[in-house]
Design a protein around this motif. Structure first.
Motif, mmCIF file in Angstrom:
data_model
loop_
_atom_site.group_PDB
_atom_site.id
_atom_site.type_symbol
_atom_site.label_atom_id
_atom_site.label_comp_id
_atom_site.label_asym_id
_atom_site.label_seq_id
_atom_site.Cartn_x
_atom_site.Cartn_y
_atom_site.Cartn_z
ATOM 1 N N ASP A 90 0.813 -1.221 0.000
ATOM 2 C CA ASP A 90 0.000 0.000 0.000
ATOM 3 C C ASP A 90 0.846 1.270 0.000
ATOM 4 O OD1 ASP A 90 0.964 0.299 2.568
ATOM 5 O OD2 ASP A 90 -0.926 -0.174 3.563
ATOM 6 N N GLY A 91 2.201 1.113 0.011
ATOM 7 C CA GLY A 91 3.078 2.267 -0.115
ATOM 8 C C GLY A 91 3.759 2.728 1.150
ATOM 9 N N HIS A 92 3.326 2.252 2.332
ATOM 10 C CA HIS A 92 3.982 2.727 3.556
ATOM 11 C C HIS A 92 5.252 1.921 3.829
ATOM 12 C CE1 HIS A 92 1.953 -0.691 5.625
ATOM 13 N NE2 HIS A 92 2.928 -0.551 6.514
ATOM 14 N N HIS A 93 6.192 2.538 4.537
ATOM 15 C CA HIS A 93 7.477 1.921 4.828
ATOM 16 C C HIS A 93 7.405 1.142 6.146
ATOM 17 C CE1 HIS A 93 10.076 4.777 2.142
ATOM 18 N NE2 HIS A 93 8.983 4.330 1.529
ATOM 19 N N VAL A 94 8.044 -0.027 6.154
ATOM 20 C CA VAL A 94 8.095 -0.858 7.354
ATOM 21 C C VAL A 94 9.559 -1.016 7.763
ATOM 22 C CG1 VAL A 94 7.508 -3.081 8.386
ATOM 23 C CG2 VAL A 94 6.066 -2.132 6.564
ATOM 24 N N PRO A 95 9.983 -0.391 8.870
ATOM 25 C CA PRO A 95 11.377 -0.556 9.307
ATOM 26 C C PRO A 95 11.621 -1.996 9.757
ATOM 27 C CG PRO A 95 10.120 0.661 10.950
ATOM 28 C CD PRO A 95 9.225 0.509 9.756
ATOM 29 N N VAL A 96 12.740 -2.571 9.334
ATOM 30 C CA VAL A 96 13.009 -3.986 9.617
ATOM 31 C C VAL A 96 14.454 -4.182 10.070
ATOM 32 C CG1 VAL A 96 11.283 -4.896 8.019
ATOM 33 C CG2 VAL A 96 13.601 -4.432 7.197
ATOM 34 N N LEU A 97 14.646 -5.242 10.834
ATOM 35 C CA LEU A 97 15.978 -5.727 11.180
ATOM 36 C C LEU A 97 16.152 -7.067 10.479
ATOM 37 C CD1 LEU A 97 18.626 -5.731 12.838
ATOM 38 C CD2 LEU A 97 17.352 -6.855 14.679
ATOM 39 N N VAL A 98 17.176 -7.170 9.642
ATOM 40 C CA VAL A 98 17.416 -8.374 8.838
ATOM 41 C C VAL A 98 18.609 -9.128 9.398
ATOM 42 C CG1 VAL A 98 17.931 -9.262 6.534
ATOM 43 C CG2 VAL A 98 16.553 -7.187 6.790
ATOM 44 N N GLN A 99 18.412 -10.428 9.635
ATOM 45 C CA GLN A 99 19.499 -11.307 10.058
ATOM 46 C C GLN A 99 19.517 -12.504 9.111
ATOM 47 O OE1 GLN A 99 20.229 -11.452 14.552
ATOM 48 N NE2 GLN A 99 18.036 -11.098 14.473
ATOM 49 N N GLY A 100 20.530 -12.571 8.268
ATOM 50 C CA GLY A 100 20.585 -13.610 7.249
ATOM 51 C C GLY A 100 21.847 -14.431 7.322
ATOM 52 N N ASN A 101 21.838 -15.539 6.607
ATOM 53 C CA ASN A 101 23.024 -16.399 6.554
ATOM 54 C C ASN A 101 22.979 -17.260 5.286
ATOM 55 O OD1 ASN A 101 20.873 -17.864 8.404
ATOM 56 N ND2 ASN A 101 22.082 -19.469 7.449
ATOM 57 N N ILE A 102 24.145 -17.808 4.952
ATOM 58 C CA ILE A 102 24.256 -18.724 3.822
ATOM 59 C C ILE A 102 23.860 -20.124 4.288
ATOM 60 C CG2 ILE A 102 25.850 -19.789 2.175
ATOM 61 C CD1 ILE A 102 27.520 -17.249 2.294
ATOM 62 N N LEU A 103 23.062 -20.832 3.489
ATOM 63 C CA LEU A 103 22.717 -22.226 3.771
ATOM 64 C C LEU A 103 23.713 -23.130 3.048
ATOM 65 C CD1 LEU A 103 18.838 -22.126 3.318
ATOM 66 C CD2 LEU A 103 20.122 -22.094 5.462
ATOM 67 N N ARG A 104 24.198 -24.144 3.741
ATOM 68 C CA ARG A 104 25.175 -25.058 3.146
ATOM 69 C C ARG A 104 24.681 -26.497 3.249
ATOM 70 N NH1 ARG A 104 29.834 -22.559 1.904
ATOM 71 N NH2 ARG A 104 30.148 -20.461 2.771
ATOM 72 N N ASP A 105 25.090 -27.322 2.258
ATOM 73 C CA ASP A 105 24.706 -28.732 2.286
ATOM 74 C C ASP A 105 25.634 -29.512 3.202
ATOM 75 O OD1 ASP A 105 27.091 -29.172 0.916
ATOM 76 O OD2 ASP A 105 26.133 -29.405 -1.034
ATOM 77 N N GLU A 106 25.456 -30.850 3.226
ATOM 78 C CA GLU A 106 26.240 -31.678 4.148
ATOM 79 C C GLU A 106 27.724 -31.659 3.847
ATOM 80 O OE1 GLU A 106 24.523 -34.237 0.825
ATOM 81 O OE2 GLU A 106 23.845 -32.659 2.192
ATOM 82 N N ASN A 107 28.097 -31.245 2.642
ATOM 83 C CA ASN A 107 29.517 -31.160 2.275
ATOM 84 C C ASN A 107 30.082 -29.757 2.439
ATOM 85 O OD1 ASN A 107 29.641 -33.937 1.437
ATOM 86 N ND2 ASN A 107 28.586 -33.344 -0.451
ATOM 87 N N GLY A 108 29.247 -28.834 2.937
ATOM 88 C CA GLY A 108 29.713 -27.469 3.155
ATOM 89 C C GLY A 108 29.575 -26.560 1.960
ATOM 90 N N ALA A 109 29.019 -27.053 0.863
ATOM 91 C CA ALA A 109 28.862 -26.226 -0.332
ATOM 92 C C ALA A 109 27.613 -25.344 -0.183
ATOM 93 C CB ALA A 109 28.734 -27.090 -1.578
#
Length: 537
Positions: free
Chosen positions: A254-273
């Motif tokens: 609808d156009g309004h701004h929502v302030p956010v805190l983002v915490q992200g990470n890389i996902l890895r498979d069983e071999n670390g890739a």
């Protein structure tokens, strides 16, 4: 006589031939026996492997009478004897789980009608004790030279543990999905290209879109314009980080701004890739409201006007890296002259702002009483050392006192960067230095007090490291040389214009990069001895 001898010689030759043939036959027999023994040993080994493995072998006739012709002995693992199944006393379909029997029969009929030569099924069987076991049935159809099916033979593999693990994994995944779906924080699952794969209800509510509308898009497409510029400017750095944490704002549908805190990470498979990315996104609208209130309170504690001291042109400004910051400046008139103070609390945010408020109260309470700058700073340090003991926090401070006659300045430097003094007449910079630890570290610290003559036209600039440590998008620092250049190039202007010029230069240097540390600057310009008014504020 000669005929007799010839006959004897012939018989001897025949005898030798027979002996050789006998020896050859004996050797061949031995070889055959050895080969048979080796074959029996291999067969025994194969049987041992089969009997001690979860794999069972079977062979049944094709057609309307699918009787078993062979089943390996390890069918005993299910509690049944091979003879029961081979004799027909117990039919294999009798041990198939009742809930799976119809499906298994229908699958076999379908594979048979389609002429399949190889097919695989998974179903449950019941042991003699009534336990359920999952098996994989891999069947191969044996045909005669006319293509008619003679036998169905193959292997049955007990996959109960695998199915139990899969079921446990399925339950855990469902539990995790319920947790994520009911979580107050938004959640995003993305591929290696940061394209959205999945999102929970909180995230979808946060931006006002359905999962179908955002799937395949990147989070950048739902960022506010300012946040989008930040993401694009730092995209490679952010996506390469194993763990990342930053604030921004989403753009709701609808156009309004929502302030956010983002915490992200890389996902890895069983071999670390790396195989994708995940991010938790918290709506911090309420926290931002509280911070804005704290910001208003903090701003109310900053000087709302510059002191009107005849001949002194005074100006100051601060820019916080967060809603509330840890930098501080103040102008405190006293009996012995004007006290100008600049402080920098370690860190920033609410806790730094609270410490700044405490420091301001202590300073103002003490500065109204007579005493030297050294005594003022020492008493302030003793109180702060008691309050901050064990917290790891401290305060750097620079206090300079201008005499009523404006002919000298006295200062104390407590761990803060030296103030700069610029003389336009000689076009040279000098420092107001001195030793002294930051406040709040050691209550017994002895601070050095210094004094020097103040000449007409001189400019004193007291800043915090947020100025010269401001970093451009390429990582280059603004530096003190650029800081000096701005002061030199605007020395003919008033203090406020010099302060404004420094802030414009810093923000231009930062480009789209956010301010990462609080930035504070106070400039005092000493006018002619007969001056009576400061420059325009």
């Amino acid at each position: 006589m000669s005929d007799t001898q010839d006959r004897i010689n012939a018989l001897e030759r025949e005898n030798e031939i027979l002996h050789r043939r006998l020896n050859d036959g004996e050797n061949a027999c031995i070889r055959l026996m050895e080969e048979r023994k080796a074959a029996e040993e291999r067969l025994g080994l194969a049987r041992a492997i089969v009997e001690n493995s979860p794999v069972m072998l079977f062979r049944r006739r094709a057609g309307d009478d699918p009787a078993l012709e062979y089943v390996s002995d390890n069918v005993r693992a299910f509690g049944y004897e091979p003879d029961e199944l081979l004799s027909g006393t117990l039919k294999f379909e009798d041990i198939v789980h009742p809930d799976d029997a119809g499906r298994v029969e229908e699958e076999i009929r379908r594979h048979t009608d389609s002429g399949s030569d190889v097919y695989t099924q998974e179903y449950r069987v019941l042991t003699r004790s009534g336990q359920e076991r999952w098996i994989t049935d891999r069947t191969v159809v044996v045909r005669d030279e006319d293509g008619q099916a003679l036998y169905h033979q193959g292997i049955l593999t007990d996959i109960t543990r695998r199915r139990q693990a899969e079921e446990e994994l399925r339950r855990n995944e469902e539990k995790l999905k319920r947790i994520l779906d009911t979580a107050a924080e938004g959640f995003l699952l993305m591929d290696l290209e940061m394209r959205i794969i999945d999102a929970n209800k909180a995230l979808l509510s946060m931006i006002g879109y359905s999962l179908e509308q955002i799937r395949g898009k990147t989070p950048v497409e739902f960022a506010s314009p300012h946040f989008k510029r930040f993401l694009l400017a730092n995209w490679q750095e952010l996506t390469a980080m194993e763990h990342r944490r930053f604030e921004g704002s989403c753009l709701h549908r609808d156009g309004h701004h929502v302030p956010v805190l983002v915490q992200g990470n890389i996902l890895r498979d069983e071999n670390g890739a790396p195989e994708g990315h995940a991010a938790f996104v918290a709506d911090i609208s309420e926290q931002k409201k509280a911070l804005r209130l704290a910001e208003e309170v903090q701003k109310s504690l900053m000087p709302d006007s510059t002191p009107h001291i005849p001949g002194l042109d005074v100006a100051g400004h601060t820019l916080s890296s967060a809603e509330v910051g840890g930098d501080y400046y103040d102008f405190i008139p006293g009996e012995d002259g004007l006290n100008v103070v600049v402080g920098d609390i370690s860190g920033h945010g609410v806790d730094a702002a609270l410490l700044m408020t405490t420091a301001r109260a202590l300073l103002r309470m003490r500065a109204t009483s007579p005493g030297s700058p050294r005594r003022l700073v020492s008493e302030m340090n003793r109180q702060l050392s008691a309050d901050l003991d064990g917290s790891g926090r401290f305060l750097t401070l620079f206090l300079v006192r201008f005499s009523p006659e404006r002919d000298r300045v006295t200062w104390v430097r407590a761990g803060h960067d030296p103030a700069l003094v610029y003389c336009p007449h000689c076009e040279a910079f000098t420092d107001l230095g001195g030793s002294g630890l930051p406040l709040g570290i050691d209550s017994d610290t002895r601070f050095e007090q210094n004094q020097t003559e103040l000449l007409p036209g001189q400019i004193i600039a007291i800043g915090t490291d947020g100025i010269w440590e401001a970093a451009s998008p390429s990582g280059e620092m603004f530096g003190k040389e650029r800081f000096r250049d701005v002061i030199r190039n605007h020395a003919d202007l008033g203090s406020k214009q010099i302060v404004d010029a420094v802030f414009r230069a810093v923000l231009r240097f930062l480009g789209d990069v956010r301010v990462r540390d609080d930035v504070t600057l106070v400039v005092v310009k000493n006018g002619d001895r007969d001056a009576s008014q400061p420059s325009e504020a």
